[in-house]
Design a protein around this motif. Structure first.
Motif, mmCIF file in Angstrom:
data_model
loop_
_atom_site.group_PDB
_atom_site.id
_atom_site.type_symbol
_atom_site.label_atom_id
_atom_site.label_comp_id
_atom_site.label_asym_id
_atom_site.label_seq_id
_atom_site.Cartn_x
_atom_site.Cartn_y
_atom_site.Cartn_z
ATOM 1 N N LEU A 87 0.843 -1.206 0.000
ATOM 2 C CA LEU A 87 0.000 0.000 0.000
ATOM 3 C C LEU A 87 0.876 1.254 0.000
ATOM 4 N N GLY A 88 1.955 1.207 0.761
ATOM 5 C CA GLY A 88 2.897 2.330 0.764
ATOM 6 C C GLY A 88 3.499 2.541 -0.618
ATOM 7 N N THR A 89 3.830 1.431 -1.294
ATOM 8 C CA THR A 89 4.388 1.520 -2.645
ATOM 9 C C THR A 89 3.389 2.167 -3.602
ATOM 10 N N VAL A 90 2.113 1.761 -3.480
ATOM 11 C CA VAL A 90 1.061 2.395 -4.290
ATOM 12 C C VAL A 90 1.047 3.901 -4.037
ATOM 13 N N ALA A 91 1.062 4.269 -2.757
ATOM 14 C CA ALA A 91 0.973 5.692 -2.418
ATOM 15 C C ALA A 91 2.193 6.455 -2.929
ATOM 16 N N ILE A 146 4.416 0.323 -11.388
ATOM 17 C CA ILE A 146 4.025 0.617 -12.769
ATOM 18 C C ILE A 146 2.505 0.750 -12.868
ATOM 19 N N ALA A 147 1.787 -0.229 -12.294
ATOM 20 C CA ALA A 147 0.321 -0.195 -12.383
ATOM 21 C C ALA A 147 -0.237 1.058 -11.706
ATOM 22 N N ALA A 191 -2.713 6.353 -11.874
ATOM 23 C CA ALA A 191 -2.656 7.745 -11.418
ATOM 24 C C ALA A 191 -2.566 8.698 -12.596
ATOM 25 N N PHE A 192 -1.845 8.284 -13.652
ATOM 26 C CA PHE A 192 -1.671 9.158 -14.809
ATOM 27 C C PHE A 192 -3.004 9.415 -15.504
#
Lengths: 214, 214, 214
Positions: A13-17, A72-73, A78-79
């Motif tokens: 989750l931290g990586t996602v953030a 990457i995902a 987010a983009f």
């Protein structure tokens, strides 16, 4: 679901953030999809990569590519979804998840240095901090943004506090690393969460007053 | 003259182009000879150096100093001959040589990661890209220029395309690495050459339209 | 007090000067105490750390934390005492101590490369220079300042001269490394001191005249 499962989920989750906030930070610069993914990856894994290069061990993501895939995902989502991501509540959520990420990574980085008996006690503190904020700083340098080192937001200080408390406590209770790590991560996150919620700044005695400047 | 001779000559031509374009990029900043040589060396060998540090292997130029000598000589020639180098046809030639360089380095970097069985399939792609564009990005950071990550020129995308095609093809024909590498380098160079010639930009779906921005 | 004691004291004085001048360089950016300490540490140990990562050996400060403690203490003193430090004579003293630091570090870095038989003769020159100026350049990048590579001050050239003279002399008298290293450090420092005192710039033939620029 045991301790290490929960820990793994929180780290992801931290990586996602990390990746999402990175992309949102560079979108005003009119970045394209490729640049956004690079910024997402750099922010998500940059700190741990620098740590591992200083330690002279294989980089952590080489043996678990989930870090890269998640980065990457998250960057792609987010983009294309930045208008959704920039909504106030979603963005706040990302800030708090980022807070969870840095709170876990600072302890994780310190633990890796401790496990390798690296330059204790300074090494674990430095490498914990590098793990947590190295990626974000690298992103800011690549994007030409002002790095967090020059901002007065309460970001790195809670981390420093948390990791120092962890090392001191570990000195007294060397057999409870997991428990102490969890407590100090939570403690770090709480301080960071307070500083997000109340927009806290670095305390006055750590600043030089403008009036006093030559 | 066999395969590896030709490959070596092309890599050295790429090194020349990296150093020359680096010096031309920083001359407007009123750099001196020392700074120009540093920028030339960093651009020419920076990407491969970062790759080798991540891989944890000795840096490639330590066992072949020609990379450094060529970078130094090219930087000096470019510095004193910049008025000649900036002529339209010479500069175009350098851009195309740079295209040959990045097209070879991206496959070379991926091959080095593959040979070490490093984090396949993501590792070879990332390290190929770092080999090709890491030096240029480091130069831009040192010079205070906007890095290519924030430009819409079609530079990094052809590389990513080429190295991904290479890895997919290698999966089907694992015994033809040399041939596939050559084909994919040529393919990458052709796309890059087209993008230089027709000044192509990143495709629209990889950009966020200005009108849509919040 | 023998040779290596004196050498150690001078290196520590150089570390003090690196950290102090770093903090003074970033204080105008309204940095806080945390940022100041990070900048001090990065400047003091950054060059040697990059050198050791390129060499693939453990970072030098892992086995002697005095480097870090001295950098932290100097940064704190410089931060709170900046008004005193900025006084003309104190600041000059720091510039000269910085000159001692870079003059010692450039030879030290070259020696480390020589001891590991790394890419002679180019490797020792490059790694000597990285040891001496790598930390300062990293600091400037992190602070968003123009790096010394883009300044015309006579800073890196005396170092290059000193380390090249050292390597040439060592070739003729391979058994007198200590003596030659001392002489070349002193020589480097004298040139640097002259350039501080008379505000010398890079010689004209190493610059491109503005009038000639296209």
């Amino acid at each position: 679901m045991n301790y290490s499962d929960i820990s793994y989920i929180l780290v992801m989750l931290g990586t996602v953030a990390f990746a999402v906030t990175a992309v949102l930070a560079v979108i005003p610069k009119q970045i394209d999809l490729f640049g956004a993914i690079v910024m997402g990856i750099v922010t998500a894994i940059g700190g741990g990569t620098i740590r591992d290069m200083i330690l002279g061990v294989p980089v952590f993501w080489a043996s678990d590519l989930n870090y890269i895939w998640v980065a990457i995902a998250s960057s792609i989502v987010a983009f294309y979804g930045y208008q959704f991501m920039e909504r106030k509540y979603i963005y706040s959520l990302m800030l708090y998840l980022d807070g969870i990420g840095i709170a876990m990574f600072v302890i994780q980085g310190a633990d890796k240095a401790l496990a390798l008996d690296f330059a204790s006690p300074v090494g674990p503190v430095l490498l914990g901090l590098i793990t947590a904020i190295g990626g974000g700083i690298t992103r800011d340098v690549l994007a030409g943004n002002t790095t967090l080192l020059l901002k007065k937001e309460l970001y790195a200080l809670p981390l420093t506090f948390g990791v120092v408390v962890y090392l001191v406590a570990l000195n007294f209770f060397p057999n409870h690393a997991d428990l102490l790590g969890t407590i100090c991560s939570v403690l770090t996150f709480i301080i960071r969460a307070c500083s997000i919620h109340w927009k806290l700044h670095v305390p006055q005695w750590m600043l030089i007053e403008k009036g006093k400047m030559g």
